[in-house]
Design an enzyme around this catalytic site. Structure first.
Site, PDB file in Angstrom:
ATOM      1  N   LYS A  70     -10.262  12.351   8.635  1.00  0.00           N
ATOM      2  CA  LYS A  70      -9.874  11.813   9.940  1.00  0.00           C
ATOM      3  C   LYS A  70     -10.046  12.869  11.017  1.00  0.00           C
ATOM      4  O   LYS A  70      -9.756  14.045  10.805  1.00  0.00           O
ATOM      5  CB  LYS A  70      -8.401  11.370   9.916  1.00  0.00           C
ATOM      6  N   LYS A  90       0.835  -1.207   0.000  1.00  0.00           N
ATOM      7  CA  LYS A  90       0.000   0.000   0.000  1.00  0.00           C
ATOM      8  C   LYS A  90       0.865   1.251   0.000  1.00  0.00           C
ATOM      9  O   LYS A  90       1.664   1.463   0.911  1.00  0.00           O
ATOM     10  CB  LYS A  90      -0.917  -0.025   1.233  1.00  0.00           C
ATOM     11  N   ARG A 126      -7.596  -0.741   0.781  1.00  0.00           N
ATOM     12  CA  ARG A 126      -8.061  -1.968   0.112  1.00  0.00           C
ATOM     13  C   ARG A 126      -8.483  -1.708  -1.326  1.00  0.00           C
ATOM     14  O   ARG A 126      -8.439  -2.607  -2.159  1.00  0.00           O
ATOM     15  CB  ARG A 126      -9.190  -2.607   0.938  1.00  0.00           C
TER      16      ARG A 126
END
Ligand code: BES
Ligand code: ZN
Ligand code: MN
Length: 483
Positions: free
Chosen positions: A262, A250, A335
């Site tokens: 966030k 990643k 992902r």
């Protein structure tokens, strides 16, 4: 990186500091093997002096004793090795000692033990990231010597240490580089520069190439940033490979969360490319060691930012293989870029796949800050876990419970990026990635969210900041495929 060389055990002791090992035992501390000449130079009073100074031999303990003109070296440094004296204890002890010797020029190690571990401890412990200091810092340590006979085995151990340490330190530099300087284009440039210098094959897709290749996940995640995404591929092709391994990592150069911005720990997210850096550096190490295994790192690089062009929660993305994914939360971006990269990686029909990523905060909840979570096909997962532990990294196998995949079914797309609850978040990430690995390819997902970055104080050979996690595990696992 500091240069490590061997000197004959019979040569006179020299150095700005001499490091010895101290073992812990029920009867108090004991000098570790290799310390005898140092003790002799000090009239047999070394252990007594260390005890007076309060030394116990516990792991991570560093005690310095000046020699007051009594010996041809001004300082003895005792490195606590704990009770076991294992290779990893040596690595940590030497690392801790070297961390405390900044500003010295020549350090000598008077410790008997596996040379690769001693050298790795020294090289990893002596690291400092000074790139962004405007004033000159203390000069870096120039030379480490170890008392050992220089035979072919010894030289091979030093070469091994050099290749592995060099890779780990490259990862630390990349992870420590601030995200205003390290973004997809510059990350790709740095990777390509090192790979080309090592004679490796490289391929870089920019946004046009990614569009042509239908990398819908990478384009979506990278779409919110003014700095466009990339896909980098680096291959080491030995003459007679005994296996072919795909590596994927990643490479989110900064993870703001995107539109699901966030609310905590955002500063930590410059480390969100730690997996990418680890797989790139592992190819460099494997090539430097001439391990007869073909390896290709496939690395998606993107910056996850909120903007008018950012992807949205509830968007449906079409991945490179045509599968559709409903975005549950833009902060579960890893992902999505990994799915595309895994799809590309398995098009080469590898025998094995290793993927390393700072994927979930849930890894920190489950295993803490220092233990890598390993999930995937059980036999390969356990093989990689064992290789990592033997190389001195803490890796723990975790399951992918069967009920997780159906929990990723989406009402409108082929799958969604998260389940409806937060339980087993690390395992959910693995289940999602596993959905993109075809049946029959042994694969493992290493979640290094915590291990890639040391938030706390330095310990052993590990500094604050970027750690270089997973390089040793990946390199050892690939080396383990050679008969
Ligand atoms: N990059 C983070 C994971 C992470 C967390 C890495 C802490 C290093 C330290 C990842 O992209 C992320 O944001 N994960 C979310 C997923 C959530 C939205 C389901 C998380 O773990 O909170
Ligand atoms: Zn992330
Ligand atoms: Mn995220």
């Amino acid at each position: 990186m500091v240069k490590v060389s061997l000197v004959a055990p019979t040569a006179p002791l020299a150095g700005d500091a001499v490091v010895i090992g101290l073992l812990r035992s029920p009867d108090g501390p004991r000098l570790a093997p290799g310390a005898a000449p140092v003790d002799a130079a000090l009239g047999g009073k070394l252990l007594a002096a260390l005890k007076t100074a309060g030394a116990s031999g516990k792991a991570d303990e560093v005690v310095k004793v000046p020699t007051l003109g009594l010996a041809p070296f001004p300082l003895v440094v005792s490195a606590g090795l704990g009770t076991d004296g294992s290779a990893e204890a040596l690595r940590r002890g030497v690392g801790a000692a070297l961390r405390g010797l900044t500003g010295k020029r020549h350090v000598h190690l008077a410790i008997d033990g596996p040379l690769d571990a001693l050298a790795e401890g020294a090289q990893l412990g002596a690291y400092a990231f000074t790139e962004y200091k405007s004033k000159a810092t203390k000069p870096a340590l120039a030379k480490v010597t170890i008392a050992a006979a220089s035979d072919a085995t010894a030289r091979a151990h030093l070469k091994h240490a050099q290749a592995v340490s060099d890779a780990v330190l490259f990862v630390r530099d990349l992870v420590n580089t601030p995200p205003n300087d390290l973004y997809p284009a510059t990350f790709a440039e740095r990777a390509v520069a090192r790979a080309s210098a090592a004679g490796l094959e490289v391929e870089v897709l920019d946004e046009r190439g990614l569009k042509r290749g239908r990398f819908g996940g990478i384009l979506a995640v990278g779409g919110g940033s003014a700095r466009g995404p990339r896909l980098v591929r680096i291959t080491y092709r030995p003459a007679k490979p005994q296996a072919k391994v795909a590596l994927v990592g990643k490479g989110i150069t900064f993870d703001s969360g995107g539109l699901n911005i966030k609310t905590a720990n955002m500063h930590w997210m410059k480390s969100d490319m730690g997996g990418a850096a680890a797989v790139i550096a592992s190819v460099l190490a494997i090539a430097a060691l001439k391990i007869p295994v073909e390896v290709t790192a496939t690395v998606p690089m993107a910056e996850n930012m909120p903007s008018g062009t950012a992807y949205r929660p509830s968007d449906v993305l079409t991945m490179r293989n045509g599968r559709t994914v409903e975005v549950a939360d833009t902060d579960a971006e890893g992902r999505l870029v990994l799915a595309d990269a895994v799809i590309r990686a398995v098009e080469d029909e590898p025998d094995y796949l290793i993927e390393a990523s700072t994927l979930t905060g849930a890894q920190l909840v489950a295993l803490g800050t220092r233990v890598i979570g390993a999930m995937g096909e059980p036999v390969w997962r356990d093989q990689v876990t064992a290789a990592g532990n033997a190389a001195g990294e803490a890796v723990w196998a975790m399951p992918i419970p069967a009920e997780l995949r159906p929990a990723l079914d989406s009402p409108i797309a082929d799958l969604q990026s998260l389940t409806g609850d937060r339980w087993g978040g690390m395992l959910v990430g693995a289940a999602f990635i596993g959905d993109f690995v075809p049946e029959g390819i042994p694969w493992v997902h290493l979640d290094i969210a915590g291990p890639a970055w040391n938030l706390g104080g330095p310990h052993g050979y590990t500094p604050k900041g970027g750690t270089g996690a997973a390089v040793r595990t990946i390199t050892a696992a690939v080396a383990g495929l050679v008969s």
